[in-house]
Write an enzyme that holds these catalytic residues in place. Structure first.
Site, PDB file in Angstrom:
ATOM      1  N   TYR A 145      15.886  -9.764   1.622  1.00  0.00           N
ATOM      2  CA  TYR A 145      17.068  -8.980   1.982  1.00  0.00           C
ATOM      3  C   TYR A 145      18.360  -9.716   1.618  1.00  0.00           C
ATOM      4  O   TYR A 145      19.378  -9.087   1.362  1.00  0.00           O
ATOM      5  CB  TYR A 145      17.109  -8.739   3.495  1.00  0.00           C
ATOM      6  CG  TYR A 145      16.262  -7.595   3.996  1.00  0.00           C
ATOM      7  CD1 TYR A 145      14.900  -7.542   3.747  1.00  0.00           C
ATOM      8  CD2 TYR A 145      16.825  -6.571   4.744  1.00  0.00           C
ATOM      9  CE1 TYR A 145      14.122  -6.514   4.226  1.00  0.00           C
ATOM     10  CE2 TYR A 145      16.065  -5.535   5.235  1.00  0.00           C
ATOM     11  CZ  TYR A 145      14.716  -5.515   4.971  1.00  0.00           C
ATOM     12  OH  TYR A 145      13.959  -4.487   5.461  1.00  0.00           O
ATOM     13  N   LYS A 192       1.786 -13.307   2.714  1.00  0.00           N
ATOM     14  CA  LYS A 192       1.092 -12.998   1.447  1.00  0.00           C
ATOM     15  C   LYS A 192       0.922 -14.342   0.730  1.00  0.00           C
ATOM     16  O   LYS A 192       1.392 -14.557  -0.398  1.00  0.00           O
ATOM     17  CB  LYS A 192       1.956 -11.995   0.645  1.00  0.00           C
ATOM     18  CG  LYS A 192       1.292 -11.428  -0.585  1.00  0.00           C
ATOM     19  CD  LYS A 192       0.265 -10.347  -0.302  1.00  0.00           C
ATOM     20  CE  LYS A 192      -0.459  -9.979  -1.578  1.00  0.00           C
ATOM     21  NZ  LYS A 192      -1.582  -9.047  -1.375  1.00  0.00           N
ATOM     22  N   ASP A 224      -1.352  -7.085   3.457  1.00  0.00           N
ATOM     23  CA  ASP A 224      -2.041  -5.836   3.074  1.00  0.00           C
ATOM     24  C   ASP A 224      -3.191  -5.550   4.033  1.00  0.00           C
ATOM     25  O   ASP A 224      -3.367  -4.433   4.512  1.00  0.00           O
ATOM     26  CB  ASP A 224      -2.488  -5.867   1.598  1.00  0.00           C
ATOM     27  CG  ASP A 224      -3.111  -7.192   1.165  1.00  0.00           C
ATOM     28  OD1 ASP A 224      -3.145  -8.144   1.975  1.00  0.00           O
ATOM     29  OD2 ASP A 224      -3.577  -7.267   0.012  1.00  0.00           O
ATOM     30  N   ASP A 248       9.721  -5.500   8.807  1.00  0.00           N
ATOM     31  CA  ASP A 248      10.327  -4.170   8.779  1.00  0.00           C
ATOM     32  C   ASP A 248       9.237  -3.116   8.609  1.00  0.00           C
ATOM     33  O   ASP A 248       9.172  -2.129   9.339  1.00  0.00           O
ATOM     34  CB  ASP A 248      11.329  -4.114   7.609  1.00  0.00           C
ATOM     35  CG  ASP A 248      11.966  -2.749   7.474  1.00  0.00           C
ATOM     36  OD1 ASP A 248      12.389  -2.199   8.500  1.00  0.00           O
ATOM     37  OD2 ASP A 248      12.037  -2.236   6.337  1.00  0.00           O
ATOM     38  N   ASP A 252       7.309  -0.327  11.726  1.00  0.00           N
ATOM     39  CA  ASP A 252       7.302   1.148  11.678  1.00  0.00           C
ATOM     40  C   ASP A 252       5.861   1.644  11.742  1.00  0.00           C
ATOM     41  O   ASP A 252       5.546   2.622  12.429  1.00  0.00           O
ATOM     42  CB  ASP A 252       7.937   1.663  10.367  1.00  0.00           C
ATOM     43  CG  ASP A 252       9.450   1.863  10.475  1.00  0.00           C
ATOM     44  OD1 ASP A 252      10.101   1.129  11.237  1.00  0.00           O
ATOM     45  OD2 ASP A 252       9.976   2.762   9.783  1.00  0.00           O
TER      46      ASP A 252
HETATM   47  C1  LIG Z   1      18.537  -0.112   7.664  1.00  0.00           C
HETATM   48  C2  LIG Z   1      17.788  -1.331   7.255  1.00  0.00           C
HETATM   49  C3  LIG Z   1      18.739  -2.340   6.671  1.00  0.00           C
HETATM   50  C4  LIG Z   1      16.991  -1.951   8.421  1.00  0.00           C
HETATM   51  C5  LIG Z   1      16.138  -3.104   7.913  1.00  0.00           C
HETATM   52  O1  LIG Z   1      15.439  -2.968   6.908  1.00  0.00           O
HETATM   53  O2  LIG Z   1      16.173  -4.138   8.546  1.00  0.00           O
HETATM   54  C6  LIG Z   1      16.076  -1.010   9.177  1.00  0.00           C
HETATM   55  O3  LIG Z   1      15.036  -0.524   8.409  1.00  0.00           O
HETATM   56  C7  LIG Z   1      15.545  -1.712  10.401  1.00  0.00           C
HETATM   57  O4  LIG Z   1      14.328  -1.772  10.574  1.00  0.00           O
HETATM   58  O5  LIG Z   1      16.356  -2.165  11.218  1.00  0.00           O
HETATM   59 MG   LIG Z   2      13.144  -0.595   9.367  1.00  0.00          MG
END
Ligand SMILES: CC(C)[C@H](C(=O)O)[C@@H](O)C(=O)O
Ligand SMILES: [Mg+2]
Ligand SMILES: NC(=O)c1ccc[n+]([C@@H]2O[C@H](COP(=O)([O-])OP(=O)(O)OC[C@H]3O[C@@H](n4cnc5c(N)ncnc54)[C@H](O)[C@@H]3O)[C@@H](O)[C@H]2O)c1
Length: 374
Positions: A145, A192, A224, A248, A252
Site C-alpha cells: 500500500y 506467502k 492462498d 485486508d 472481508d
Molecule cells: C479503502 C481501502 C484503502 C481500505 C484498505 O484497503 O485498507 C479498506 O479496504 C479497508 O479495509 O479499510
Molecule cells: Mg478492506
C-alpha cells in the site's frame, strides 16, 4: 485532568458513512448520559466529500482535529466517481491511507465472532462456524500500500513496490503474540513465504521473538491456503497476524463466517493515536436508503470505549448489540424476511442501554419503529 471527558474526532466520510456514524453518535450520547461521561465531538471532512469541497482527501484541518483527539471515529470513504475512473489523480482512499500513516496506526485489529441466531441462516454449516472467534492483526502502514508506485505515462506498465522492514514488523508481531497469550495461546502468521522475500522476513522475525512467548504456539500458513481454511475450518484459528494487503482481503472473507460484513468493527492503533472504523466500505449502492447495517460502526465504538478505559460502558454496549441481534432487530443483510432500518436498529440498541437496567421498564414490550415483513 477530568477522566470522564473525551475529545472524539468524527469523520463520517462518504456513501453510508454518515448514516452509520449518526447511529454511533446516538449510542455515545446515551452512554454519556448513563455513565456520566462527556464526549466532545469534532467533525472533519475526509474522502470524496473532502475532495469535492476542498480538493484534498485529507484536509489539514481534519488531520489537526484527529491529532488533538483522544480517539477518532471513522465511517467510510469511497465513491464510484473515482472507482470508475482509473485516471483520477486524487482519490478518496488516499485520505484514509494518509491519515493512518500520519497517526502511525500500525496495527489494525479486526475481531470476528458468531451469533447464535445468525448461525442458522449462514450458507456455511453450523458445526463449522458455531463458536468461531478470531482476532485478526493486520499491519496497516507499510507493505504494498505504501511502497513506491509508478504508472508509465504511455500506460504500458505500472508497478507498486511491497517493502517491509524489521521496524515495521516487530511492534505488531509483539502485539499479536501478547494477544495470543491472553487468549488461547495460538498465533498463525499468514504469508506467502514460498514466493515473497517480504513474507520470509515476517517469518524470520516471528521465529526470533517466539522464544519470548514460550507458551504461544506459532504456526504459519500460506495465504492462498488460509483463504480456503478460513471457510472450511475457521475454528482452527485464534489470533491471526498478517501483512497489510493479505489482512485486508482475508478479513472481508472472514466476515462471511459472522453473517455479514456489516457486523465487523476494527481498531487501528499506534503509539499515540487510535482510530475506530468498520471493516466495510462506503457501500455506495445503499447510500441514503436506510438499509446499511450500523452494527460494525457501533461495535467499533465499543472498541473505542475499551481503548479509553471505559470497560463498563463497552460491556454494556456489546451486551445491547447482542440483545438486538438475538431478538432479530437487524437490517436486511441479516434477515431478508423481517428487517429494520439503519436508524431503527441504532435506536433499539440505544434504548436497551438506556432502559434495560430500570426494573420498572418491561423491555420486551418495547415498540420501536416498524419492521418490514416480506
Ligand atoms: C479503502 C481501502 C484503502 C481500505 C484498505 O484497503 O485498507 C479498506 O479496504 C479497508 O479495509 O479499510
Ligand atoms: Mg478492506
Ligand atoms: N475503510 C473504508 O472506508 C473502505 C473499506 C472498503 C472499501 N472502501 C471503499 O468503498 C467503496 C465501495 O467498495 P466495495 O463495494 O468494494 O466494498 P463495501 O464494503 O463498501 O461493500 C461491499 C458489499 O458489502 C456489503 N456491505 C458493506 N457494508 C455494509 C453494511 N454496513 N451493511 C450491510 N451490508 C454492507 C454490501 O453487500 C456491499 O455490496 C469503494 O470506493 C472502496 O474503495 C472503503
Amino acid at each position: 485532568m477530568n477522566n470522564n471527558y473525551f475529545k472524539i474526532a468524527v469523520l463520517p466520510g462518504d456513501g453510508i458513512g454518515p448514516e452509520i456514524i449518526s447511529e454511533s453518535i446516538k449510542i455515545l450520547d446515551v452512554i454519556a448520559e448513563a455513565f456520566q461521561y462527556e464526549f466532545q465531538f469534532n467533525y472533519g471532512l475526509i474522502g470524496a466529500e473532502a475532495i469535492f469541497k476542498t480538493g484534498d482527501p485529507l484536509p489539514e484541518e481534519t488531520l489537526k482535529i484527529c491529532k488533538e483527539s483522544d480517539a477518532v471515529l471513522f465511517g467510510a470513504i469511497g465513491d464510484p466517481a473515482f472507482d470508475n475512473n482509473p485516471e483520477a489523480k486524487v482519490r478518496p482512499e488516499q485520505g484514509l491511507l494518509k491519515l493512518r500513516k500520519e497517526l502511525g496506526l500500525f496495527a489494525n485489529i479486526r475481531p470476528l465472532k458468531t451469533y447464535a441466531s445468525l448461525i442458522e441462516k449462514s450458507p456455511l454449516k453450523k458445526e463449522i462456524i458455531e463458536g468461531a472467534d478470531i482476532q485478526i492483526f493486520r499491519e496497516l502502514v507499510s507493505g504494498i500500500y505504501f511502497g513506491e508506485k509508478y504508472t508509465d505515462p504511455e500506460g504500458a506498465y505500472a508497478y507498486d513496490v511491497c517493502k517491509y522492514s524489521r521496524e515495521d514488523i516487530l511492534p505488531i508481531a509483539h502485539m499479536a503474540f501478547q494477544e495470543a497469550q491472553k487468549r488461547n495461546k495460538k498465533l498463525t502468521l499468514i504469508d506467502k513465504a514460498n514466493v515473497l522475500d517480504t513474507s520470509r522476513l515476517w517469518r524470520k522475525i516471528c521465529q526470533e521473538i517466539a522464544s519470548e512467548y514460550p507458551d504461544v504456539q506459532l504456526d504459519y500458513m500460506f495465504v492462498d491456503n488460509a483463504a480456503m481454511q478460513l471457510i472450511l475450518n475457521p475454528k482452527q484459528f485464534d489470533v491471526i497476524l498478517t501483512e497489510n494487503m493479505f489482512g485486508d482481503i482475508i478479513s472481508d472473507e472472514a466476515s462471511v463466517i459472522g453473517g455479514s460484513i456489516g457486523l465487523l468493527p476494527s481498531a487501528s492503533v499506534g503509539e499515540k493515536n487510535a482510530l475506530f472504523e468498520p471493516i466495510h466500505g462506503s457501500y455506495p449502492q445503499a447510500k441514503g436508503k436506510g438499509i446499511a447495517n450500523p452494527i460494525a460502526s457501533i461495535l467499533s465504538v465499543a472498541m473505542m470505549l475499551d481503548h479509553l478505559g471505559l470497560q463498563p460502558a463497552a460491556n454494556k454496549l456489546r451486551q445491547s448489540v447482542e440483545h438486538a441481534i438475538e431478538n432479530k432487530y437487524v437490517t436486511i443483510d441479516l434477515n431478508t424476511k423481517q428487517y429494520y432500518s439503519t436508524s431503527e436498529v441504532g435506536s433499539f440498541i440505544a434504548d436497551y442501554i438506556k432502559y434495560s437496567e430500570k426494573s420498572y421498564y418491561n423491555f420486551e414490550n418495547i415498540k420501536i419503529g416498524k419492521s418490514t415483513i416480506v
